[in-house]
Design an enzyme around this catalytic site. Structure first.
Site, PDB file in Angstrom:
ATOM      1  CD  GLU A   1      23.806 -23.358  19.770  1.00  0.00           C
ATOM      2  OE1 GLU A   1      23.433 -24.215  18.951  1.00  0.00           O
ATOM      3  OE2 GLU A   1      23.041 -22.771  20.535  1.00  0.00           O
TER       4      GLU A   1
ATOM      5  CB  CYS B   1      17.219 -16.433  35.625  1.00  0.00           C
ATOM      6  SG  CYS B   1      18.474 -15.215  35.295  1.00  0.00           S
TER       7      CYS B   1
ATOM      8  CG  HIS C   1      32.454 -13.870  -3.693  1.00  0.00           C
ATOM      9  ND1 HIS C   1      32.872 -13.191  -4.825  1.00  0.00           N
ATOM     10  CD2 HIS C   1      31.435 -14.663  -4.082  1.00  0.00           C
ATOM     11  CE1 HIS C   1      32.114 -13.555  -5.853  1.00  0.00           C
ATOM     12  NE2 HIS C   1      31.239 -14.447  -5.434  1.00  0.00           N
TER      13      HIS C   1
ATOM     14  CG  ASN D   1      13.776 -15.592  35.878  1.00  0.00           C
ATOM     15  OD1 ASN D   1      14.636 -15.698  36.739  1.00  0.00           O
ATOM     16  ND2 ASN D   1      13.184 -16.621  35.319  1.00  0.00           N
ATOM     17  N   GLY D   2      14.594 -11.381  34.523  1.00  0.00           N
ATOM     18  CA  GLY D   2      14.339 -10.157  33.764  1.00  0.00           C
ATOM     19  C   GLY D   2      15.350  -9.090  34.119  1.00  0.00           C
TER      20      GLY D   2
ATOM     21  CE  LYS E   1      22.142 -26.383  17.380  1.00  0.00           C
ATOM     22  NZ  LYS E   1      20.912 -25.796  16.932  1.00  0.00           N
TER      23      LYS E   1
ATOM     24  CD  GLU F   1      20.557 -25.258  13.479  1.00  0.00           C
ATOM     25  OE1 GLU F   1      20.686 -24.034  13.608  1.00  0.00           O
ATOM     26  OE2 GLU F   1      20.237 -26.008  14.424  1.00  0.00           O
TER      27      GLU F   1
ATOM     28  CD1 TRP G   1      23.159 -17.870  31.421  1.00  0.00           C
ATOM     29  CD2 TRP G   1      22.620 -15.776  30.882  1.00  0.00           C
ATOM     30  NE1 TRP G   1      23.762 -17.581  30.222  1.00  0.00           N
ATOM     31  CE2 TRP G   1      23.456 -16.305  29.864  1.00  0.00           C
ATOM     32  CE3 TRP G   1      22.154 -14.461  30.753  1.00  0.00           C
ATOM     33  CZ2 TRP G   1      23.837 -15.575  28.744  1.00  0.00           C
ATOM     34  CZ3 TRP G   1      22.530 -13.729  29.639  1.00  0.00           C
ATOM     35  CH2 TRP G   1      23.363 -14.289  28.649  1.00  0.00           C
TER      36      TRP G   1
ATOM     37  NE  ARG H   1      14.282 -20.791  32.420  1.00  0.00           N
ATOM     38  CZ  ARG H   1      13.209 -20.301  31.824  1.00  0.00           C
ATOM     39  NH1 ARG H   1      12.285 -21.102  31.374  1.00  0.00           N
ATOM     40  NH2 ARG H   1      13.053 -18.998  31.681  1.00  0.00           N
TER      41      ARG H   1
ATOM     42  CE  LYS I   1      15.794 -25.376  24.479  1.00  0.00           C
ATOM     43  NZ  LYS I   1      16.431 -25.754  23.201  1.00  0.00           N
TER      44      LYS I   1
END
Ligand code: F6R
Length: 609
Positions: free
Chosen positions: A489, A2, A505, A100-101, A486, A482, A74, A27, A604
């Site tokens: 996402e 948020c 395996h 926020n939180g 990417k 990574e 968010w 964000r 973010k």
């Protein structure tokens, strides 16, 4: 996550709030809203969806009020909807609040308030705060906010306004960032500086438990415990134009292309060529206990920053004798670990606000570790929790998928390994070789960027695949993870990263002509083994995209497509290689028409656990 923006000054607040929300879009959010006080009443507009939609709705009104608050939400408690969007209000809408939180005890507070006749209109945890402030209000807004906060458990960064105080904003923080921007006849409050950098670069970082009362010209800070505190405004270096697209279609692409400069900024003034040495001003105070004498290093981080930590483990093992462990912060905090006095704990975080990393650091501190940080955002929570640390100096990273700061983290971690290595057994000539390799990295990355069109063409060929495997060994293993992260996402293609040796395996069961594999096969001591894995994929009709070292002509016999990266020291090769993977992910997402800078469901800065 948020985003918060508050304004009090001499100009109409609405355009400033909307522009602030635009700057906070990166964000991650799924609804937005603003409220402005005008003629002693509140005008509030909220809606699910993008800030642009909100701006279009607001354009139908002529709000002139010079005090207001805005928020991008968010969703955590309750779906994205108008009722759940911030600002939230008390019953008569005299109090407006953005938050926020998470208020952890909101359910019990809600029952108590309902019993006293309060009526709730949303499913959020935030709304309870508006009613608590209403309940406590006796004419002094700061006092009411304080009293309300005294009853909540959880985390918050919040801004409150009241129609009876049209010349005052009140903000508070605990575990969620809040900064005050000090302008000329105007003040701004925000969850991060990018929301108001175009208006002022003078910033006061609020600390946990601070409550600030802000007017157009002044501010006073006291704490929840009732102590008056003095915090001075500091100028910050970040330029507002860092948040502009500068002709790129997306921040992610802009940031990928910025990477040679990001590395230059990360290494500037920190490498001593003649001594084959690294130096960090931010670590001077802990050089003896933290860098020379340390024997046990635990790296904690999340997501992409965790992969930077995994990469660092290999580099530390190459250049030093340190015992290095890398922990996912959200796991480490619940484990019985061997952290004890003498252990150095290094937290890596782009945002400096990641809740899991913060919680893991608290655990490590409790166990007596020396806390160090590698952080991009200056003044962030993690940077202030550590005893010493290093900044990336990477400027704002706006694209939700981290690119330039990952690269910067990898370089700085390699420099930290060099520092420790040189204090111990690493020779000056070996050190000089590392310094030289690091200094050539910006040029190596330039050369990968020149391949953007070629990488785009390969991405276009594979973008409709539904699944991908990424494999790599040793230094390339974290890069395989990574690369897969990417891709998923931003393109929503399912992708898995695995250590190349692990493929047989289990992962190999998935391989067929529709399941392509990206093989990181740069030249190092594991090259031959990786090529064997590629043969195994080929034998099962799997298509292969290889990331290989320039001059490796044979690899084209096995791979369907090859992206070449420049030859350098074995442990630095993955850095240009990962740039190729970033571009590959970017172009796949573009081919699929995805919202690259604001991928669905992602944020973010992840300030919830
Ligand atoms: C992925 C990404 C995330 C972050 C993670 C940790 O592209 O950006 O995985 O790396 O949320 O964030 P920081 O580094 O801010 O602690």
């Amino acid at each position: 996550m948020c985003g918060i923006i508050g304004y009090i000054g001499n100009k109409p607040a609405t355009p400033i709030l909307i522009e602030g929300l635009r700057r906070l879009e990166y964000r991650g959010y799924d609804s937005a809203g603003i409220a402005v006080i005008e003629n002693d009443a509140v005008c509030r507009v909220r809606m699910p969806g993008k800030v642009e939609k909100l701006a279009a709705k607001i354009a139908q009104h002529q709000f002139e009020g010079t005090i207001g608050i805005g928020h991008t939400r968010w969703a955590t408690h309750g779906k994205p909807s108008e009722a759940n969007a911030h600002p939230h209000a008390n019953g008569d809408e005299s109090i407006m609040l953005i938050h926020n939180g998470i208020i952890e005890n909101h359910q019990s507070l809600c029952s108590q308030l309902t019993g006293r006749g309060y009526h709730f209109t949303s499913e959020t945890d935030t709304e309870v705060m508006a009613h608590l402030i209403d309940d406590a209000y006796r004419g002094d807004l700061v006092q009411a906010v304080k009293q309300a906060l005294g009853q909540v458990t959880g985390t918050y960064g919040l801004v409150v306004m009241h129609t009876r105080h049209p010349d005052q904003l009140v903000a508070a923080r605990r575990g969620s960032p809040m900064v005050l921007g000090v302008g000329d006849g105007e003040m701004l409050l925000a969850s991060d500086v990018s929301a108001f950098l175009r208006l002022t670069n003078k910033v006061v970082y609020l600390e946990d438990d601070d409550i600030v009362s802000v007017t157009t010209k002044d501010f006073t800070i006291d704490t929840l415990a009732g102590e008056q505190v003095q915090r001075d405004a500091e100028p910050i270096e970040w330029q507002d134009n860092a948040a502009d697209l500068e002709g790129f279609p997306h921040y992610m692409l802009k940031e990928i292309f910025e990477q040679p400069e990001t590395i230059t900024n990360a290494i500037r003034g920190r490498l001593v060529e003649s001594e084959g040495m690294a130096h960090f001003g931010g670590l001077d105070d802990v050089l003896e206990e933290g860098m020379k004498a340390a024997q046990h290093l635990v790296i904690i981080s999340c997501g992409t920053s965790y992969y930077a930590g995994l990469y660092a483990r290999y580099v530390f093992e190459k250049l030093t004798d340190l015992i290095v462990e890398v922990e996912i912060a959200s796991e480490m905090r619940y484990r019985k670990t061997n952290i004890r006095p003498g252990t150095v704990v290094l937290a890596i975080s782009q945002s400096g606000e990641t809740a899991d990393t913060v919680a893991a650091m608290r655990e490590a501190e409790r166990k007596g570790a020396l806390l160090l940080g590698l952080v991009n955002v200056v003044g962030s929570t993690i940077s202030r929790m550590t005893k010493a640390g290093v900044y990336n100096h990477g400027g704002p990273e706006i694209g939700v998928a981290s690119t330039k700061i990952f690269i910067s983290q990898c370089c700085i971690l390699a420099m930290m390994a060099l520092l420790h290595g040189r204090f111990n057994h690493l020779s000056v000539t070996d050190g000089m070789e590392v310094v030289n390799g690091l200094m050539r990295l910006p040029d190596h990355i330039h050369r990968v960027l020149k391949e953007a069109n070629h990488i785009h063409a390969i991405a276009a060929k594979y973008a409709q695949a539904n699944n991908f495997l990424f494999i790599g060994r040793k230094y390339n293993y974290p890069m395989a993870l990574e690369g897969a992260l990417k891709l998923k996402e931003i393109s929503y293609i399912h992708a898995e990263g695995c250590a190349a040796g692990e493929m047989k395996h289990g992962f190999i069961a998935m391989i067929d002509e529709n399941f392509p594999t990206v093989c990181l096969a740069t030249r190092d001591t594991t090259y031959e083994k990786t090529v064997s894995n590629m043969q195994e994929i080929k034998s099962r009709n799997g298509r292969i995209i290889a990331i290989a070292t320039e001059g490796d002509d044979e690899i084209g016999d096995i791979a369907d497509d090859v992206i070449y990266t420049p030859a350098t020291l074995d442990f630095l090769q993955p850095i240009p290689a990962v740039v190729a993977l970033q571009l590959f992910a970017y172009y796949c997402a573009m081919e699929r028409g995805c919202d690259i800078d604001q991928p669905r469901n992602l944020a973010k800065s992840v300030t919830v656990e």
